[in-house]
Design an enzyme around this catalytic site. Structure first.
Site, PDB file in Angstrom:
ATOM      1  N   ASP A  34     -13.476  56.893 -14.870  1.00 47.21           N
ATOM      2  CA  ASP A  34     -12.207  57.553 -14.549  1.00 47.21           C
ATOM      3  C   ASP A  34     -11.570  56.699 -13.465  1.00 47.21           C
ATOM      4  OD1 ASP A  34     -10.099  59.058 -13.542  1.00 47.21           O
ATOM      5  OD2 ASP A  34     -11.118  60.965 -13.843  1.00 47.21           O
ATOM      6  N   HIS A  35     -10.539  55.934 -13.835  1.00 49.24           N
ATOM      7  CA  HIS A  35     -10.032  54.936 -12.897  1.00 49.24           C
ATOM      8  C   HIS A  35      -9.455  55.564 -11.633  1.00 49.24           C
ATOM      9  CE1 HIS A  35      -6.257  55.865 -15.098  1.00 49.24           C
ATOM     10  NE2 HIS A  35      -5.657  55.526 -13.965  1.00 49.24           N
ATOM     11  N   HIS A  48      -8.777  63.397 -14.646  1.00 46.66           N
ATOM     12  CA  HIS A  48      -8.281  62.910 -13.358  1.00 46.66           C
ATOM     13  C   HIS A  48      -8.130  64.030 -12.322  1.00 46.66           C
ATOM     14  CE1 HIS A  48      -7.754  59.220 -15.392  1.00 46.66           C
ATOM     15  NE2 HIS A  48      -6.549  59.411 -15.847  1.00 46.66           N
TER      16      HIS A  48
END
Length: 492
Positions: free
Chosen positions: A179-180, A242
């Site tokens: 999950d960037h 996110h």
């Protein structure tokens, strides 16, 4: 202040989907930046693979263009770029058959170091088939890792199926669900602010915090992702991963250490403590929206249906939620979450609003005393602001102002802020899973999200329209203002 560069051990990185959008925009530029910084070892090699037939030279030319398109020109040094491109090779493979896999095995046996990283920059429907062939061709040992991108499923059942398929080949400690957002500098600084300072943790609870807002706003529309987005919508695309991960970092108890499972154990407790939202309360606690034609900074923009090229759709491009956490630390503190496309500005931030002082000793001439706020901005202009009340300088009595202590990272550290993928890819090579999601986290998030999606599906009411370039439907404003609060929109 210059950041320290810590080299990683020798590795071989195989990128599946190497000619796709993610590799062009993020992975190849991120790896180039780390090579430019001197962080990649001489024995670090990168193998691209996809169904396209390319030679090594053609793939290197593809990578050169991707880097030129997505890296500022002043950072493109010919010598560094040439060194990076020499690391690249290419093998054409087919995830649905054995074509090319023997050649990939030959390339692996002669490349890089003992650490092997398989990065699945593909759709989730290919995660299982690719992993199955990685295993059947004998590419897995104790030094092998696999990286999977979101979305991991479209609901709890499909997420379990994806996790099962990957888990048949790779043990959990070798799986890196990326999950960037967790790789962003400000997100990690949230943990530093909470747990490395005596100032915040004693007041990080329901006795002192009034509410928390998390906003992830996009000014763009579909941008070529219509096929995926219309089946996902804002809830699956942003909230399930996110936003819930950000909520976990805000709300979790102090871990015993920064070790991966210690942090992820605490995040899991938060997810399991979320008060359920379902058909009985979704109408009161959630808002869905879908943008119509409007205007953005670049001029007039079409509505969602026009971009989609369809006469109708019930897909939500905007979601606002009021979430609560049923534990001692957070009982009674609302978490207001919102995300959407074609909003007024591109901004991602966490706003922690503290309770007002119980009594003001200042007269009415001093002005209103506003709540202290901690604003953690993820993008753009990553940084932290702490809003305080101070005296307005000058004679003439006590006049109070609400002003921020501002730490914008680019200004405070005078250094380039690395992209999240730069950090996360090298964390995989290092074997550090702290910033990656564990299987039970993913499934706990879907367990909370699925009943909300089911409640929306079962109602006859569709998403509420909002004009592109605004902050979403008016119902989202009502969601928070009926509690006597308002959305924070400073400087956006």
């Amino acid at each position: 202040m210059a950041s320290r560069v810590i080299p990683v051990p020798p590795f071989t990185l195989v990128i599946f989907g190497a000619t796709g959008d993610l590799a062009q925009r993020k992975l190849l530029p991120a790896l180039f930046h780390r090579d430019l910084a001197g962080q990649l070892p001489d024995e670090g090699s990168i193998i691209g693979t996809s169904r396209r037939d390319l030679s090594d030279e053609e793939f290197q030319a593809f990578a050169r263009k991707a880097i030129a398109d997505h890296v500022p020109s002043h950072e493109l040094e010919d010598e560094a770029l040439g060194r990076f491109l020499n690391r690249l090779s290419y093998v054409s493979t087919d995830a649905g058959s054995d074509r090319g896999w023997d050649k990939l095995g030959e390339r692996l046996s002669g490349e890089g170091g003992p650490i092997r990283v398989f990065y699945l920059a593909t759709g989730p429907d290919l995660f299982g088939p690719i992993c199955q062939r990685i295993g059947s061709h004998g590419f897995v040992d104790e030094h092998t890792r696999v990286v999977v991108e979101k979305p991991i499923g479209k609901d709890l059942e499909s997420a379990r199926a994806v996790n099962d398929a990957v888990g048949k080949v790779f043990p959990e400690e070798s799986v890196y669900r990326i999950d960037h957002y967790l790789g962003k500098e400000t997100v990690q600084n949230l943990m530093a602010l909470r747990f490395a300072n005596a100032l915040f943790e004693p007041v990080w609870n329901a006795a002192h915090i009034d509410h928390v807002q998390i906003t992830v706003a996009e000014s763009l529309g579909l941008e070529g992702r219509a096929g995926y987005y219309d089946t996902a919508g804002a809830m699956r695309d942003m909230v399930q991963n996110h936003i819930l991960q950000l909520l976990c970092l805000v709300a979790m108890e102090p871990p015993t250490s920064i070790a991966a499972d210690s942090v992820r154990d605490e995040k899991l407790k938060v997810l399991k403590s979320l008060v359920p939202i379902d058909s009985t309360n979704a109408a009161a606690l959630t808002v869905r929206g879908q943008y119509r034609a409007g205007a953005s900074a670049g001029g007039a923009v079409p509505g969602y249906l026009e971009e989609l090229g369809a006469p109708s759709s019930r897909t939500a491009t905007f979601v606002a939620l009021k979430a609560e956490i049923a534990n001692w630390r957070w009982a009674g503190v609302p978490f207001y979450l919102r995300t959407g496309k074609r909003l007024a500005s591109r901004v991602s931030e966490i706003v922690v609003t503290f309770r007002k002082i119980p009594h003001s000793m200042f007269g009415s001439d001093a002005g209103d005393i506003e709540s202290n706020r901690l604003v953690i901005r993820l993008q753009p202009d990553e940084g932290v602001k702490l809003w305080l009340m101070i005296k307005d300088p000058g004679p003439g009595g006590m006049r109070l102002q609400h002003v921020p202590l501002d730490m914008t990272f680019a200004e405070a550290f005078k250094a380039r802020n690395p992209d999240a993928y730069e950090r996360l890819i090298l964390d995989v090579v290092r074997g550090n899973q702290t910033l990656f999601m564990r299987r039970d986290e993913v499934e706990a998030a879907w367990t909370w999200v699925d009943p909300i999606i089911d409640a929306w599906r079962d109602t006859t009411e569709g998403p509420k329209p909002y004009t592109a370039g605004t902050w979403g439907p008016s119902a989202a404003i009502a969601l928070i203002e009926r509690d006597g609060r308002t959305w924070y929109e400073d400087g956006v």
